[in-house]
Write a protein that holds these residues in place. Structure first.
Motif, PDB file in Angstrom:
ATOM      1  N   GLY A  50      16.900  -6.759   5.867  1.00  0.00           N
ATOM      2  CA  GLY A  50      18.054  -6.305   6.637  1.00  0.00           C
ATOM      3  C   GLY A  50      18.152  -6.975   7.996  1.00  0.00           C
ATOM      4  N   ARG A  51      19.234  -6.652   8.712  1.00  0.00           N
ATOM      5  CA  ARG A  51      19.441  -7.142  10.075  1.00  0.00           C
ATOM      6  C   ARG A  51      19.900  -5.978  10.935  1.00  0.00           C
ATOM      7  N   ASN A  52      20.230  -6.269  12.199  1.00  0.00           N
ATOM      8  CA  ASN A  52      20.614  -5.192  13.106  1.00  0.00           C
ATOM      9  C   ASN A  52      21.863  -4.446  12.635  1.00  0.00           C
ATOM     10  N   ASN A  53      22.717  -5.104  11.848  1.00  0.00           N
ATOM     11  CA  ASN A  53      23.935  -4.443  11.376  1.00  0.00           C
ATOM     12  C   ASN A  53      24.095  -4.536   9.856  1.00  0.00           C
ATOM     13  N   GLY A 108      22.255  -2.893  -0.291  1.00  0.00           N
ATOM     14  CA  GLY A 108      22.593  -3.633   0.918  1.00  0.00           C
ATOM     15  C   GLY A 108      24.038  -3.378   1.321  1.00  0.00           C
ATOM     16  N   GLY A 109      24.408  -3.886   2.476  1.00  0.00           N
ATOM     17  CA  GLY A 109      25.792  -3.720   2.915  1.00  0.00           C
ATOM     18  C   GLY A 109      25.906  -3.627   4.421  1.00  0.00           C
ATOM     19  N   ILE A 155      16.253  -4.946   0.023  1.00  0.00           N
ATOM     20  CA  ILE A 155      14.846  -4.964  -0.400  1.00  0.00           C
ATOM     21  C   ILE A 155      13.986  -4.454   0.753  1.00  0.00           C
ATOM     22  N   LEU A 156      13.037  -3.587   0.441  1.00  0.00           N
ATOM     23  CA  LEU A 156      12.021  -3.171   1.418  1.00  0.00           C
ATOM     24  C   LEU A 156      10.655  -3.287   0.751  1.00  0.00           C
ATOM     25  N   ASN A 157       9.752  -4.007   1.389  1.00  0.00           N
ATOM     26  CA  ASN A 157       8.375  -4.153   0.907  1.00  0.00           C
ATOM     27  C   ASN A 157       7.424  -3.482   1.889  1.00  0.00           C
ATOM     28  N   THR A 158       6.524  -2.691   1.358  1.00  0.00           N
ATOM     29  CA  THR A 158       5.500  -2.082   2.203  1.00  0.00           C
ATOM     30  C   THR A 158       4.174  -2.109   1.463  1.00  0.00           C
ATOM     31  N   GLU A 159       3.090  -2.188   2.210  1.00  0.00           N
ATOM     32  CA  GLU A 159       1.766  -2.231   1.586  1.00  0.00           C
ATOM     33  C   GLU A 159       0.763  -1.493   2.456  1.00  0.00           C
ATOM     34  N   GLY A 160      -0.304  -1.055   1.823  1.00  0.00           N
ATOM     35  CA  GLY A 160      -1.316  -0.295   2.551  1.00  0.00           C
ATOM     36  C   GLY A 160      -2.571  -0.120   1.726  1.00  0.00           C
ATOM     37  N   THR A 161      -3.381   0.852   2.106  1.00  0.00           N
ATOM     38  CA  THR A 161      -4.659   1.065   1.437  1.00  0.00           C
ATOM     39  C   THR A 161      -4.916   2.549   1.244  1.00  0.00           C
ATOM     40  N   ILE A 162      -5.606   2.859   0.152  1.00  0.00           N
ATOM     41  CA  ILE A 162      -6.115   4.203  -0.124  1.00  0.00           C
ATOM     42  C   ILE A 162      -7.628   4.101  -0.189  1.00  0.00           C
ATOM     43  N   ARG A 163      -8.319   4.988   0.527  1.00  0.00           N
ATOM     44  CA  ARG A 163      -9.783   4.954   0.557  1.00  0.00           C
ATOM     45  C   ARG A 163     -10.334   6.371   0.514  1.00  0.00           C
ATOM     46  N   ALA A 164     -11.392   6.551  -0.281  1.00  0.00           N
ATOM     47  CA  ALA A 164     -12.029   7.866  -0.381  1.00  0.00           C
ATOM     48  C   ALA A 164     -13.439   7.686  -0.921  1.00  0.00           C
ATOM     49  N   ILE A 180      15.618   2.333   4.509  1.00  0.00           N
ATOM     50  CA  ILE A 180      14.770   2.768   5.621  1.00  0.00           C
ATOM     51  C   ILE A 180      14.565   4.282   5.559  1.00  0.00           C
ATOM     52  N   GLU A 181      15.644   5.014   5.319  1.00  0.00           N
ATOM     53  CA  GLU A 181      15.537   6.468   5.220  1.00  0.00           C
ATOM     54  C   GLU A 181      14.671   6.872   4.031  1.00  0.00           C
ATOM     55  N   ILE A 182      14.845   6.198   2.912  1.00  0.00           N
ATOM     56  CA  ILE A 182      14.030   6.496   1.727  1.00  0.00           C
ATOM     57  C   ILE A 182      12.555   6.251   2.027  1.00  0.00           C
ATOM     58  N   PHE A 183      12.280   5.115   2.675  1.00  0.00           N
ATOM     59  CA  PHE A 183      10.889   4.805   3.003  1.00  0.00           C
ATOM     60  C   PHE A 183      10.295   5.839   3.952  1.00  0.00           C
ATOM     61  N   VAL A 184      11.045   6.226   4.971  1.00  0.00           N
ATOM     62  CA  VAL A 184      10.542   7.214   5.932  1.00  0.00           C
ATOM     63  C   VAL A 184      10.211   8.524   5.227  1.00  0.00           C
ATOM     64  N   ASN A 185      11.038   8.931   4.282  1.00  0.00           N
ATOM     65  CA  ASN A 185      10.770  10.162   3.532  1.00  0.00           C
ATOM     66  C   ASN A 185       9.500  10.033   2.685  1.00  0.00           C
ATOM     67  N   ILE A 186       9.366   8.895   2.005  1.00  0.00           N
ATOM     68  CA  ILE A 186       8.154   8.666   1.199  1.00  0.00           C
ATOM     69  C   ILE A 186       6.925   8.656   2.095  1.00  0.00           C
ATOM     70  N   PHE A 187       7.020   7.921   3.198  1.00  0.00           N
ATOM     71  CA  PHE A 187       5.906   7.798   4.145  1.00  0.00           C
ATOM     72  C   PHE A 187       5.494   9.167   4.678  1.00  0.00           C
ATOM     73  N   SER A 188       6.449   9.924   5.178  1.00  0.00           N
ATOM     74  CA  SER A 188       6.135  11.196   5.832  1.00  0.00           C
ATOM     75  C   SER A 188       5.604  12.231   4.852  1.00  0.00           C
TER      76      SER A 188
END
Length: 383
Positions: free
Chosen positions: A244-247, A197-198, A252-261, A210-218
């Protein structure tokens, strides 16, 4: 097929089956602990002199025939749990539990299986035995796995197992199924990223989650396409939040989703793919967890053929459909024995556009007798 006596009894069952379904509809319960539902099932089974039942850990009921001509067994399963949904239907048998509703048709499944148990109970000396499984926790708790882990097949492994599911996308008088994969395998994941944080004005002092998440996501989604190699799958991020906030850089970043096959090996490969990119971009500053997976429901071809023949014998149209992208824990039973599942059309008599899991879900109750007769015919064809 069953003679005039059964046709008469079928009409009696039709009256009972609607009443049973409506009474169960009024007392929906969520998850693994379903005391009112369990009591209702037990009270009904206690009146059947040729059927024994056992309560499993106060959560499930497994019943079976006391006497039959040989050691062969079939199994039929109904789920019992409801959903945390507020019912909007203006009906006399509306849910009496605020915020809980049978919005997936499990009340109908139970009514059909109870009346099927009545029919089997009426047979003097059935050719083969039947196990009736009343299961909690289908909606996300993997109740089928829980029951298997508690040894329901330890004494008797049925030679086949069958189940149905109400399906409002089909009109009454139509069923759907297919040999091979019917329901997709599913699991949910939760990823938590940790940072320092900061202030946004001092990026050199912070970790940009946010950048770390975008890299993992992409990168994980791009790699998933290669891993699947043309096979159908879903790898989906559905929710992402930070503190986080605008500045302010989030800590902490939490994300969730699903895997299906439709293939267990592919599901595991997609899991490992996500883990790989978490390690690459987040080092050890992450927590990744997966829910208990629901395996793909894969219908045995011979068992599907029995359902197809039963449909034809009852003059019911069976549609062979493409695999569905929703999960069902019936797959755990199919990991132990052969079997198949089918979808029972329930749209008609003014009941249309009532989607599964919706607040106005409802069924055409004339579909109940169709489901009952199909179970009876399936039993007859297995003799």
């Amino acid at each position: 097929m069953f003679g005039n006596t059964w046709l008469y009894k079928g009409l009696i069952h039709m009256c009972d089956i609607i009443q049973i379904r409506r009474e169960l509809h009024q007392i929906p319960e969520v998850g693994m602990d379903l005391p009112k539902t369990l009591k209702y099932i037990i009270n009904h089974l206690e009146g059947l002199k040729n059927i024994d039942y056992k309560v499993i850990e106060g959560k499930a009921v497994v019943a079976k025939t006391k006497h039959h001509k040989n050691n062969r067994f079939l199994a039929f399963r109904s789920d019992m749990d409801a959903l945390p949904v507020e019912e909007l239907n203006d009906i006399s048998y509306k849910s009496i539990h605020p915020g809980i509703m049978h919005a997936c048709g499990h009340d109908a499944h139970m009514a059909i299986l109870l009346c099927f148990a009545e029919y089997i109970n009426s047979l003097e000396d059935p050719e083969i035995g039947v196990m009736f499984i009343f299961q909690p926790g289908e909606e996300g708790n993997a109740g089928a796995k829980w029951l298997i882990d508690h040894g329901i097949f330890k004494e008797y492994v049925p030679e086949r197992i069958f189940a149905l599911h109400m399906f409002p996308s089909l009109r009454t008088g139509v069923v759907a199924s297919r040999p091979g994969p019917l329901f997709i395998g599913t699991e949910e994941f939760h990823l938590k990223l940790h940072g320092t944080g900061g202030h946004a004005g001092f990026p050199e002092n912070s970790i940009d989650l946010i950048e770390i998440f975008v890299n993992i996501f992409s990168d994980s989604r791009r790699e998933a396409i290669k891993i699947a190699n043309g096979d159908k799958y879903i790898f989906f991020f559905g929710k992402t939040i930070t503190n986080g906030r605008n500045n302010v850089f989030p800590s902490i970043l939490n994300t969730e989703g699903t895997i299906r096959a439709y293939d267990n090996t592919l599901m595991k490969a997609l899991e490992n793919n996500l883990l790989k990119y978490c390690k690459l971009y987040a080092n050890n500053n992450f927590e990744l967890s997966f829910s208990t997976p629901y395996l793909p429901v894969v219908n045995d071809s011979d068992s599907f053929s029995i359902i197809k023949k039963a449909s034809a014998d009852n003059k019911i149209l069976l549609k062979e459909i493409e695999p569905l992208r929703i999960g069902e824990d019936f797959s755990y039973y199919l990991s132990k024995t052969r079997g198949a599942m089918f979808l029972l059309g329930c749209a008609g008599n003014g009941i249309f556009n009532r989607k599964l899991h919706s607040q106005n879900f409802e069924i055409d109750e004339s579909s109940l007798k169709i489901g009952l007769n199909l179970f009876i015919t399936i039993y007859d064809l297995c003799i």
